[in-house]
Each structure stands twice: as C-alpha cells, then as structure tokens.
Design a protein around this motif. Structure first.
Motif, PDB file in Angstrom:
ATOM      1  N   GLU A   1       0.942   4.411  -3.735  1.00 40.64           N
ATOM      2  CA  GLU A   1       0.228   5.681  -3.920  1.00 40.64           C
ATOM      3  C   GLU A   1       0.881   6.787  -3.090  1.00 40.64           C
ATOM      4  OE1 GLU A   1      -3.890   4.719  -3.041  1.00 40.64           O
ATOM      5  OE2 GLU A   1      -4.334   4.898  -5.179  1.00 40.64           O
ATOM      6  N   VAL A   2       1.299   6.438  -1.852  1.00 43.78           N
ATOM      7  CA  VAL A   2       1.913   7.450  -0.991  1.00 43.78           C
ATOM      8  C   VAL A   2       3.264   7.874  -1.553  1.00 43.78           C
ATOM      9  CG1 VAL A   2       2.639   7.984   1.353  1.00 43.78           C
ATOM     10  CG2 VAL A   2       0.785   6.388   0.985  1.00 43.78           C
ATOM     11  N   LEU A   3       4.048   6.882  -1.994  1.00 48.79           N
ATOM     12  CA  LEU A   3       5.363   7.206  -2.559  1.00 48.79           C
ATOM     13  C   LEU A   3       5.227   8.115  -3.773  1.00 48.79           C
ATOM     14  CD1 LEU A   3       7.088   3.716  -2.279  1.00 48.79           C
ATOM     15  CD2 LEU A   3       7.804   5.801  -1.128  1.00 48.79           C
ATOM     16  N   MET A   4       4.159   7.887  -4.550  1.00 46.58           N
ATOM     17  CA  MET A   4       3.971   8.665  -5.774  1.00 46.58           C
ATOM     18  C   MET A   4       3.482  10.093  -5.483  1.00 46.58           C
ATOM     19  SD  MET A   4       4.881   6.780  -8.282  1.00 46.58           S
ATOM     20  CE  MET A   4       5.604   5.158  -8.207  1.00 46.58           C
ATOM     21  N   THR A   5       3.174  10.382  -4.216  1.00 48.99           N
ATOM     22  CA  THR A   5       2.769  11.761  -3.900  1.00 48.99           C
ATOM     23  C   THR A   5       3.855  12.498  -3.110  1.00 48.99           C
ATOM     24  OG1 THR A   5       1.662  11.035  -1.893  1.00 48.99           O
ATOM     25  CG2 THR A   5       0.299  11.251  -3.848  1.00 48.99           C
ATOM     26  N   THR A   6       5.035  11.883  -2.969  1.00 49.94           N
ATOM     27  CA  THR A   6       6.135  12.620  -2.320  1.00 49.94           C
ATOM     28  C   THR A   6       6.758  13.576  -3.344  1.00 49.94           C
ATOM     29  OG1 THR A   6       7.794  10.983  -2.928  1.00 49.94           O
ATOM     30  CG2 THR A   6       6.676  10.641  -0.822  1.00 49.94           C
ATOM     31  N   SER A   7       7.679  14.396  -2.858  1.00 52.38           N
ATOM     32  CA  SER A   7       8.289  15.395  -3.757  1.00 52.38           C
ATOM     33  C   SER A   7       9.276  14.764  -4.736  1.00 52.38           C
ATOM     34  CB  SER A   7       9.011  16.451  -2.929  1.00 52.38           C
ATOM     35  OG  SER A   7       8.128  16.995  -1.978  1.00 52.38           O
ATOM     36  N   THR A   8       9.542  13.463  -4.601  1.00 47.43           N
ATOM     37  CA  THR A   8      10.481  12.805  -5.511  1.00 47.43           C
ATOM     38  C   THR A   8       9.724  12.283  -6.733  1.00 47.43           C
ATOM     39  OG1 THR A   8      11.741  12.104  -3.595  1.00 47.43           O
ATOM     40  CG2 THR A   8      12.239  10.986  -5.653  1.00 47.43           C
ATOM     41  N   PRO A   9      10.132  12.699  -7.954  1.00 45.85           N
ATOM     42  CA  PRO A   9       9.403  12.237  -9.146  1.00 45.85           C
ATOM     43  C   PRO A   9       9.426  10.705  -9.250  1.00 45.85           C
ATOM     44  CG  PRO A   9      10.908  14.018  -9.699  1.00 45.85           C
ATOM     45  CD  PRO A   9      11.211  13.632  -8.284  1.00 45.85           C
ATOM     46  N   PRO A  10       8.298  10.084  -9.634  1.00 50.23           N
ATOM     47  CA  PRO A  10       8.203   8.620  -9.670  1.00 50.23           C
ATOM     48  C   PRO A  10       9.319   7.916 -10.448  1.00 50.23           C
ATOM     49  CG  PRO A  10       6.048   9.587  -9.951  1.00 50.23           C
ATOM     50  CD  PRO A  10       7.008  10.726  -9.945  1.00 50.23           C
TER      51      PRO A  10
ATOM     52  N   ARG B   1       0.937   7.562 -15.905  1.00 52.60           N
ATOM     53  CA  ARG B   1      -0.101   8.578 -16.106  1.00 52.60           C
ATOM     54  C   ARG B   1      -1.455   7.906 -16.370  1.00 52.60           C
ATOM     55  NH1 ARG B   1      -0.345  13.957 -17.234  1.00 52.60           N
ATOM     56  NH2 ARG B   1      -2.055  14.629 -18.554  1.00 52.60           N
TER      57      ARG B   1
ATOM     58  N   GLY C   1       0.794  -1.231   0.000  1.00 51.22           N
ATOM     59  CA  GLY C   1       0.000   0.000   0.000  1.00 51.22           C
ATOM     60  C   GLY C   1       0.826   1.281   0.000  1.00 51.22           C
ATOM     61  N   THR C   2       2.139   1.151  -0.211  1.00 56.73           N
ATOM     62  CA  THR C   2       2.970   2.363  -0.152  1.00 56.73           C
ATOM     63  C   THR C   2       3.093   3.061  -1.511  1.00 56.73           C
ATOM     64  OG1 THR C   2       4.878   0.920  -0.399  1.00 56.73           O
ATOM     65  CG2 THR C   2       4.398   1.690   1.818  1.00 56.73           C
TER      66      THR C   2
ATOM     67  N   LEU D   1      12.294   7.724  -8.311  1.00 51.87           N
ATOM     68  CA  LEU D   1      12.055   6.818  -7.187  1.00 51.87           C
ATOM     69  C   LEU D   1      12.248   5.356  -7.599  1.00 51.87           C
ATOM     70  CD1 LEU D   1      11.181   7.228  -4.307  1.00 51.87           C
ATOM     71  CD2 LEU D   1       8.822   6.981  -5.031  1.00 51.87           C
TER      72      LEU D   1
ATOM     73  N   ARG E   1      -2.936   6.623 -13.215  1.00 45.60           N
ATOM     74  CA  ARG E   1      -3.514   7.709 -12.415  1.00 45.60           C
ATOM     75  C   ARG E   1      -4.874   8.124 -12.960  1.00 45.60           C
ATOM     76  NH1 ARG E   1       1.776  10.604 -11.435  1.00 45.60           N
ATOM     77  NH2 ARG E   1       2.128  10.233  -9.234  1.00 45.60           N
TER      78      ARG E   1
END
Lengths: 268, 265
Positions: free
Chosen positions: A95-104, A257, A92-93, A107, A260
C-alpha cells in the motif's frame, strides 16, 4: 518520467534486493549448493543413460543443462513478479509503495528487472559450472543467444505481470506459476525432446512459449546454427511478446484499480 | 484555498464469503465505511479526525492518499482528483503509515528512507541531506544504521513519520501517530506537527487522544459509523470541552456504563 530517473529507481531497487539477499546469509550458500547437486545429478543421469541417447543431435547432459537452466530462469523470472507483489502484501509495504510518486506498473516492472538480474547471475553460475566442472561442450551463436534470451525474457515478464495481476485479484497468483512450473513443464521439452510426446501433446507444447525459448536457446547455444535456422523460433517468440506484453499490462492496471476500489490491495 | 476536499464521498466494503461458507460463519453483505462525507481542509491547517474504532478515520486517510478509491463522490487534493489524477495526488501527499509491516525489515532506517526517497523523486543530490534531516527531526539519528527489524513500536512510528516527510509533501496524513510513543516523545511530536503547519503544510491527523487533538488541531471533525457528526474550530478549546463535544457528537455517552461516565467526567 525520464530515463535518468528510471535508472535511479532501478538502482535503488537493485540495492534493496541485494542488501536483503546478502543479509539472509545462509540463503546464498544453500542456493549454490543446490545448483551444484542438481548439476551432478544430471551429469550422472546422462552417464547412466549412455552416449547413445542424443536428443535433437546433441549430448544429453548439455541438452539437460540448457533445458533445466533456462527453464528455471524463465519460471523463476515469472515467479519474481508474483513474489514482488506477495512479499509487499505480506510485509505491508504494498500500500505504501503504491502511494509513492512512482506509478505502480513501473514499480512492478523495475522490481522484476531486479529479480531477473539475480536470476541471470544464477543462470550464468549454472552454465559456467556445467561447462567447466562437468565439461559440457558449448558452440554458441552469441547474437542468436542474445535475441532468444531477450525475447524469452519479454515473454516471462508478460506472464509474470499476469501472475501479479492474478495475485491482486484472487490472492492466488501462485496458480499461474504452478501451471507453468508443474502443470506444463513436461510439455516444454525441458528434460526430454518434445518429439517423444504423442501428437496431441506436441500440438499443446507448441502453444507454450517456453517450448520455443528452449528450442531456440539450445540451437543457438549448443549448435551454433545461423540466423535463418533460428528465424522460425525468433518469429514465434516475437509474436508471443507483442501479444502478451500489452495485454498483461492492461490486465494488471485493471486489477490494481479494482483492488483499490474493493479495498483488497493488502489482502493475501 | 482548500488543500483537501471530500465531496459526498461514500465507501463501502463488500464481504464476499468463501465458496463453502456453510463450513464456517464468514460474514456476508457489506460494511458502509463512509456515507456521503463532505469535508474541506484549508491549506496550512491541522484537521483532527476523532471517532470510535471503525468510524471511518483510516478509510478517509486512505482515500486521500489514493490507497483506496471512492465508490461515490470525489476526493480532491490540491485540486487533483484522486480517481483521475493519481500521480499528481501522490506527489502532494505523505502518509505516515507506522505499522511494523510497512518497511523492509533487513534494511536499516537510513536505507529504507533512501529507498522511499528515490521512489518519491527526491533528487539524488539532496537525498542524503534530506534523509539526515528527517532522521534528526524524528529523533532517529542514533538508530539510523540499525536494521529496522530490531526497532521498537515507537521507533517504527517515528520512522513512518520520517518517511512521510521526506518528499516535503503539502498534505501530511497521520494515523494515530503517537500511539506507541512515550509522553515526552509525544509532546516533541506535537511541536513538530505544529511546526509543519506553520510552514504551510496541511495535516490531517486521526487519533483517539483528546490531549493530542487540543495540542495540534485547528479544526476537529468527529466521525461516527461513517457519518460526519461534528465539525468545529479548535482555537482555545480545552480538553474537557473537546471531550464533551466528542461525546455529544457520537452520542456514545448514553451507551457507556455508569462507572466509565464517572471517570470521563
């Protein structure tokens, strides 16, 4: 994003993966025991076949040692990208990882480098044990090894990013790893020379980058051949890298994309 | 000045059945999660999103956080479009996702927070201090070095809040943040949310709890089947008044059995 920030993030990911790995206490021991058992099997297999069988002019045990060790390293490298996305979907991480300031894409790339670091440790362990315990003769062209290693890793990264994209798009990125791991391994010359294959399969074998990685690595690590002899394999690997890396990144960005838009980012 | 603006946003989810759907009865067609939603949240205010299950509250939060992208319309966060300026939006938004499945189970609470702080560009020199701060704010200091797989549901919720706050976002999204908290912790949490708003953060909070709405909200929006059916200020509104506004907006009261009507009134 500057280099210092990138290194900081890589260190954080390495630390996360290392801490997670050591907290699965039995995992380490099982992996080491498995590698030793595999090496012993190859050693006695080569003894059973006898010293008369010398594929591409080298002993069968070192041929197997480099073939299986490097092949496993590359396929596990590809798998690590898929695992990074799959695990993040399952725990479940993602979606959260994809909303941090680090571009996917950064990451995923950093996560895979971390996984490659773990695989490199496994590869070194495998080769060192093969060398010391089972007495495999190495005659390395060190610079050649490094070039072949780097180009092979770039290709594995590209295929890994593609597998991650397939996972996002279809939730079945394992198909890519299966295609490499089970579907194509016998074509790559991992356990026997490609020359033993019929002409059509030899042609197919030439289209798989791992075939050239194994050929190049065996020449560089076991036979100390000079750069002009390695040039053919290096050129092919470089061409594969130039084509595969940007195209897999573009495919990954597109599927991310799309996920999303469709709301399927965390589906698995 | 509005921190978050949704302009005519529509979001649909398609149900694509498996190849051999005759073997099962998988749903086909599509679900309209949000229909032409327009909503603005002024900077420094707390917007409470109310609505029954499946009304589009979480979808709205996910659209603001860039987890989802809209099919039509646009979402602006501090002036940045979530479709085109995703990186900029992510720097401004903290989303408290509090499910157990959003942390690394074999890392401690502190290690999880340090990891996410690094990805959120919290500077190395301030990271440890920021982690300690948010652990204290959410009442997790004593459990900081416990592996999160040993956490209770309430502790996960606090940790989710801590993670959302660590980068000091200007927009904070909270999805049913007190669902698993005991009453005392919930009241402490409401004070925390009010404090964030006082310091200038914009908060959007999805909940089913009318007491929570009244305790923290400046504005309330009611969603029903993806459509905005009610929007009003909450200043000096009581719980009963909010409940009545909610049922008027959703029209649900006519659908609930008589016994339930008696208990809510």
């Amino acid at each position: 994003m500057n280099l210092s920030s990138l290194c900081d993030k890589l260190a954080a990911i390495l630390r996360r993966d290392l801490l997670t790995a050591i907290r699965y206490r039995t995992g380490f021991m099982l992996a080491a025991t498995g590698a030793l058992a595999e090496l012993a099997a190859f050693y006695y297999l080569s003894r059973a076949i006898g010293p008369g069988f010398r594929p591409e002019g080298m002993g069968y045990f070192p041929f197997l040692l480099v073939g299986t060790g490097f092949y496993t390293f590359l396929v596990m490298g590809v798998h690590s990208f898929l695992a990074a996305v799959q695990e993040a979907q399952q725990n479940g991480t993602l979606e959260v990882l994809m909303t941090t300031s680090t571009p996917p894409p950064v990451l995923v790339f950093l996560s895979a480098i971390s996984a490659f670091a773990g695989n490199t440790v496994n590869l070194v362990f495998y080769l060192v044990v093969g060398l010391l315990v089972f007495d495999a003769p190495l005659r390395p062209n060190l610079a050649g090894c490094i070039v072949i290693f780097a180009l092979s890793m770039a290709i594995a990264i590209a295929i890994g990013i593609f597998a991650a994209a397939v996972q996002l798009a279809t939730q079945k990125g394992s198909a890519v790893v299966w295609a490499l791991g089970s579907g194509a391994w016998f074509l790559t010359g991992t356990m026997f020379p490609v020359a033993a294959l019929p002409k059509t399969l030899r042609y197919l074998s030439g289209l798989i980058p791992i075939t050239h990685s194994l050929d190049g690595m065996r020449l560089a690590l076991l036979q100390d051949v000079p750069f002009p002899v390695l040039a053919h394999e290096i050129l092919i690997l470089a061409l594969f890298s130039i084509v595969l890396l940007p195209s897999s990144l573009a495919i990954f960005s597109y599927t991310l994309r799309r996920a999303r838009l469709q709301g399927t980012l965390s589906f698995y | 000045m509005h921190s978050v603006v949704l302009e005519s946003v529509t979001k649909r989810f398609r149900h694509r059945p498996a190849l051999f759907n005759w073997m099962g009865r998988e749903r086909t067609g599509e679900t309209c999660a949000l229909e032409n939603l327009s909503l603005s949240v002024p900077a420094g205010k707390v917007l409470v999103l109310l609505g029954p299950n499946g009304s589009g509250k979480t979808t709205t939060l996910k659209l603001i956080s860039t987890m989802l992208l809209p099919d039509a319309g646009r979402v602006l966060v501090e002036g940045a479009n979530t479709l085109k300026e995703t990186d900029s939006v992510r720097r401004h938004v903290g989303f408290a996702v509090s499910t157990e499945r959003s942390f690394f189970p074999r890392l401690s609470a502190r290690e999880n927070l340090e990891f996410f702080a690094t990805l959120d560009d919290v500077s190395r020199s301030h990271r440890a201090q920021k982690v300690d701060e948010v652990l204290a704010l959410t009442g997790l200091t004593e459990s900081a070095d416990t592996l999160v797989m040993k956490f209770s549901s309430g502790m996960y919720q606090r940790l989710g809040m801590a993670r959302a706050l660590i980068k000091k976002p200007s927009v904070i999204l909270l999805d049913e943040p007190t669902r698993s908290l005991d009453p005392g912790s919930a009241v402490h949490f409401w004070e925390l949310v009010r404090g964030l708003s006082t310091q200038g953060s914009t908060v959007i909070l999805a909940t089913h709890n009318f007491n929570e709405g009244v305790a923290v909200g400046d504005l309330v929006a009611v969603l029903y089947r993806g459509v905005l059916t009610g929007l009003r200020q909450l200043a000096s509104t009581g719980v009963d008044e909010l409940r009545s506004f909610y049922f008027r907006s959703t029209g649900e009261l006519q659908e609930v059995p008589e016994m339930a009507v008696r208990s809510v009134s």
